[in-house]
Design a protein around this motif. Structure first.
Motif, mmCIF file in Angstrom:
data_model
loop_
_atom_site.group_PDB
_atom_site.id
_atom_site.type_symbol
_atom_site.label_atom_id
_atom_site.label_comp_id
_atom_site.label_asym_id
_atom_site.label_seq_id
_atom_site.Cartn_x
_atom_site.Cartn_y
_atom_site.Cartn_z
ATOM 1 N N GLN A 142 -41.356 16.074 6.301
ATOM 2 C CA GLN A 142 -42.566 15.537 5.673
ATOM 3 C C GLN A 142 -42.462 15.525 4.156
ATOM 4 O OE1 GLN A 142 -45.493 18.099 7.494
ATOM 5 N NE2 GLN A 142 -45.882 16.665 9.169
ATOM 6 N N ARG A 143 -41.622 16.419 3.611
ATOM 7 C CA ARG A 143 -41.416 16.451 2.163
ATOM 8 C C ARG A 143 -40.279 15.540 1.723
ATOM 9 N NH1 ARG A 143 -42.045 22.161 2.809
ATOM 10 N NH2 ARG A 143 -39.761 22.352 2.699
ATOM 11 N N HIS A 144 -39.271 15.381 2.590
ATOM 12 C CA HIS A 144 -38.085 14.621 2.192
ATOM 13 C C HIS A 144 -37.327 14.174 3.446
ATOM 14 C CE1 HIS A 144 -34.305 14.390 -0.604
ATOM 15 N NE2 HIS A 144 -34.740 13.213 -0.197
ATOM 16 N N PHE A 145 -37.455 12.895 3.789
ATOM 17 C CA PHE A 145 -36.800 12.348 4.975
ATOM 18 C C PHE A 145 -35.475 11.726 4.542
ATOM 19 C CE2 PHE A 145 -36.545 8.909 8.353
ATOM 20 C CZ PHE A 145 -36.215 9.784 9.377
ATOM 21 N N GLN A 146 -34.345 12.352 4.910
ATOM 22 C CA GLN A 146 -33.032 11.956 4.409
ATOM 23 C C GLN A 146 -32.241 11.181 5.463
ATOM 24 O OE1 GLN A 146 -31.029 15.072 1.967
ATOM 25 N NE2 GLN A 146 -32.653 16.409 2.742
ATOM 26 N N VAL A 147 -31.968 9.909 5.164
ATOM 27 C CA VAL A 147 -31.178 9.037 6.035
ATOM 28 C C VAL A 147 -29.743 9.027 5.506
ATOM 29 C CG1 VAL A 147 -30.953 6.715 6.994
ATOM 30 C CG2 VAL A 147 -33.234 7.644 6.458
ATOM 31 N N HIS A 182 -42.717 2.119 1.918
ATOM 32 C CA HIS A 182 -44.091 2.540 1.651
ATOM 33 C C HIS A 182 -44.664 3.322 2.823
ATOM 34 C CE1 HIS A 182 -43.972 0.177 -1.961
ATOM 35 N NE2 HIS A 182 -43.760 -0.948 -1.284
ATOM 36 N N GLN A 183 -44.140 3.066 4.005
ATOM 37 C CA GLN A 183 -44.609 3.774 5.202
ATOM 38 C C GLN A 183 -44.103 5.216 5.229
ATOM 39 O OE1 GLN A 183 -43.795 1.487 8.693
ATOM 40 N NE2 GLN A 183 -44.839 2.884 10.099
ATOM 41 N N ILE A 184 -42.881 5.426 4.734
ATOM 42 C CA ILE A 184 -42.313 6.778 4.634
ATOM 43 C C ILE A 184 -42.001 7.010 3.162
ATOM 44 C CG2 ILE A 184 -40.532 8.367 5.456
ATOM 45 C CD1 ILE A 184 -40.071 6.555 7.833
ATOM 46 N N PRO A 185 -42.977 7.489 2.386
ATOM 47 C CA PRO A 185 -42.825 7.566 0.929
ATOM 48 C C PRO A 185 -41.707 8.478 0.440
ATOM 49 C CG PRO A 185 -44.799 8.719 1.670
ATOM 50 C CD PRO A 185 -44.298 7.950 2.837
ATOM 51 N N HIS A 186 -41.314 9.466 1.222
ATOM 52 C CA HIS A 186 -40.296 10.413 0.775
ATOM 53 C C HIS A 186 -38.918 10.101 1.369
ATOM 54 C CE1 HIS A 186 -43.506 12.723 -0.982
ATOM 55 N NE2 HIS A 186 -44.110 12.810 0.180
ATOM 56 N N LEU A 187 -38.727 8.892 1.854
ATOM 57 C CA LEU A 187 -37.460 8.505 2.480
ATOM 58 C C LEU A 187 -36.387 8.248 1.417
ATOM 59 C CD1 LEU A 187 -36.973 5.967 5.349
ATOM 60 C CD2 LEU A 187 -35.700 5.696 3.231
ATOM 61 N N THR A 188 -35.183 8.792 1.661
ATOM 62 C CA THR A 188 -34.023 8.493 0.810
ATOM 63 C C THR A 188 -32.827 8.160 1.700
ATOM 64 O OG1 THR A 188 -33.311 10.806 0.719
ATOM 65 C CG2 THR A 188 -34.790 10.033 -1.030
ATOM 66 N N HIS A 225 -27.287 18.370 6.015
ATOM 67 C CA HIS A 225 -28.466 18.210 5.160
ATOM 68 C C HIS A 225 -29.197 16.883 5.363
ATOM 69 C CE1 HIS A 225 -26.320 21.470 3.001
ATOM 70 N NE2 HIS A 225 -27.544 21.888 2.774
ATOM 71 N N CYS A 226 -28.798 16.102 6.373
ATOM 72 C CA CYS A 226 -29.522 14.859 6.646
ATOM 73 C C CYS A 226 -30.522 15.071 7.777
ATOM 74 C CB CYS A 226 -28.555 13.735 6.996
ATOM 75 S SG CYS A 226 -28.011 13.705 8.726
#
Length: 324
Positions: free
Chosen positions: A185-190, A214-220, A261-262
């Motif tokens: 929820q804080r950082h979604f890492q792809v 915009h749907q997943i604001p913390h996605l990287t 870490h992903c």
């Protein structure tokens, strides 16, 4: 080859795991494999064998130079047979498969052909196809998925000469680290790992990230690998205004730590993806995987991940939302 990919990794792993019982000698034109063998202080020798005849231009040059290539390869084969008493010829490229196989058998050497790729125009439309089919009766052909085995049989390779040996991973090197909900929820890492080439579908993955940013604001998204598409991917990242979300880190060797870490690994390949070793590395780390229905990927994922059609960024986006 110009980059360290699945085929090179597989070859190195074979030698590492069997070196206690067998001696290996590399004769190659591949600078990547030669460098890997040199780094480990393994027996290796650079030779001239032309360019593998898998493109129209390379095929034309091959037909002009094949007598010289054959003489050079047979000369080395005889030398290694006398000096090291080699028992098996392990063929990685089409050149030695169609030129050296009958000579190796005449010298009492068993022959193994390794097929990592799907059978496409490089062989189906090649005038060397009949030699491949003919000499396959003298070899054991090893591939990594049933899908390629079926292609080989349709090509005319005897079914009892084809063996499927799935790629494996040493699970002790991949510590299971399931993602925690509060962290996602804080950082979604792809994560993507592989060669930066058109057939890997990385542009589709970038389009998918753009759809849901915009749907997943913390996605990287972290892209690991090197290849000819690097500059094109940098430009596309800038055009989609994703520079604050996408990082290209280049070639890396600390893959277990990166996967750890992903939150999800994506293989958006559009073609030529036979197996995808990184996929089972992610599964060994208990990470979800999204892959396309390309080649043998469906055999590996089955019910252990998300399968989407190739060339379909929206399907990748939907799967990422589902994972999230």
């Amino acid at each position: 080859s110009s980059v360290y990919g699945g085929g090179e990794k597989h070859t190195v792993t074979v030698v590492e795991r069997l070196a206690a019982k067998h001696h290996f000698y590399l004769l190659s034109t591949c600078s990547v494999l030669l460098a890997e063998f040199e780094r480990r202080d393994w027996q290796r020798q650079r030779i001239w064998a032309g360019t593998e005849p898998v493109t129209p231009k390379a095929l034309f040059v091959f037909f002009l130079t094949w007598p010289a290539i054959l003489i050079n390869l047979v000369r080395h084969l005889i030398q290694y047979k006398i000096r090291y008493r080699i028992d098996v010829l392990f063929c990685l490229s089409l050149t030695e498969k169609v030129l050296l196989t009958p000579w190796a058998r005449l010298l009492g050497i068993k022959v193994i052909w390794m097929e990592h790729l799907q059978i496409e125009r490089w062989l189906l439309a090649s005038p060397l196809r009949f030699l491949y089919r003919l000499w396959s009766h003298l070899a054991t052909v090893v591939t990594v998925v049933e899908a390629v085995k079926e292609q080989l049989i349709k090509l005319g390779v005897p079914a009892d000469h084809v063996q499927v040996i799935y790629n494996s991973v040493n699970v002790r090197g991949f510590t299971p680290t399931p993602s925690r909900l509060e962290d996602i929820q804080r950082h979604f890492q792809v994560l993507f790992i592989g060669r930066l080439a058109a057939e890997k579908g990385i542009d589709d993955l970038l389009q998918a990230i753009n759809e849901i940013k915009h749907q997943i604001p913390h996605l990287t998204l972290t892209i690991v690998g090197a290849g000819p598409q690097h500059e094109e991917l940098v430009r596309l990242t800038q055009q989609l205004e994703l520079t604050d979300r996408v990082t290209l880190v280049g070639f890396r060797t600390d893959i277990p730590d990166i996967i750890k870490h992903c939150d999800v690994l994506v293989l958006p390949s559009t073609r030529r993806e036979t197996f995808g070793i990184v996929m089972i590395e992610a599964l060994a780390t208990v990470k979800p995987v999204i892959a396309t229905t390309t080649g043998g990927l469906t055999e590996i994922i089955d019910r252990y991940g998300w399968l989407v059609p190739p060339h379909h960024p929206s399907a990748i986006a939907e799967a990422l939302v589902d994972v999230y």
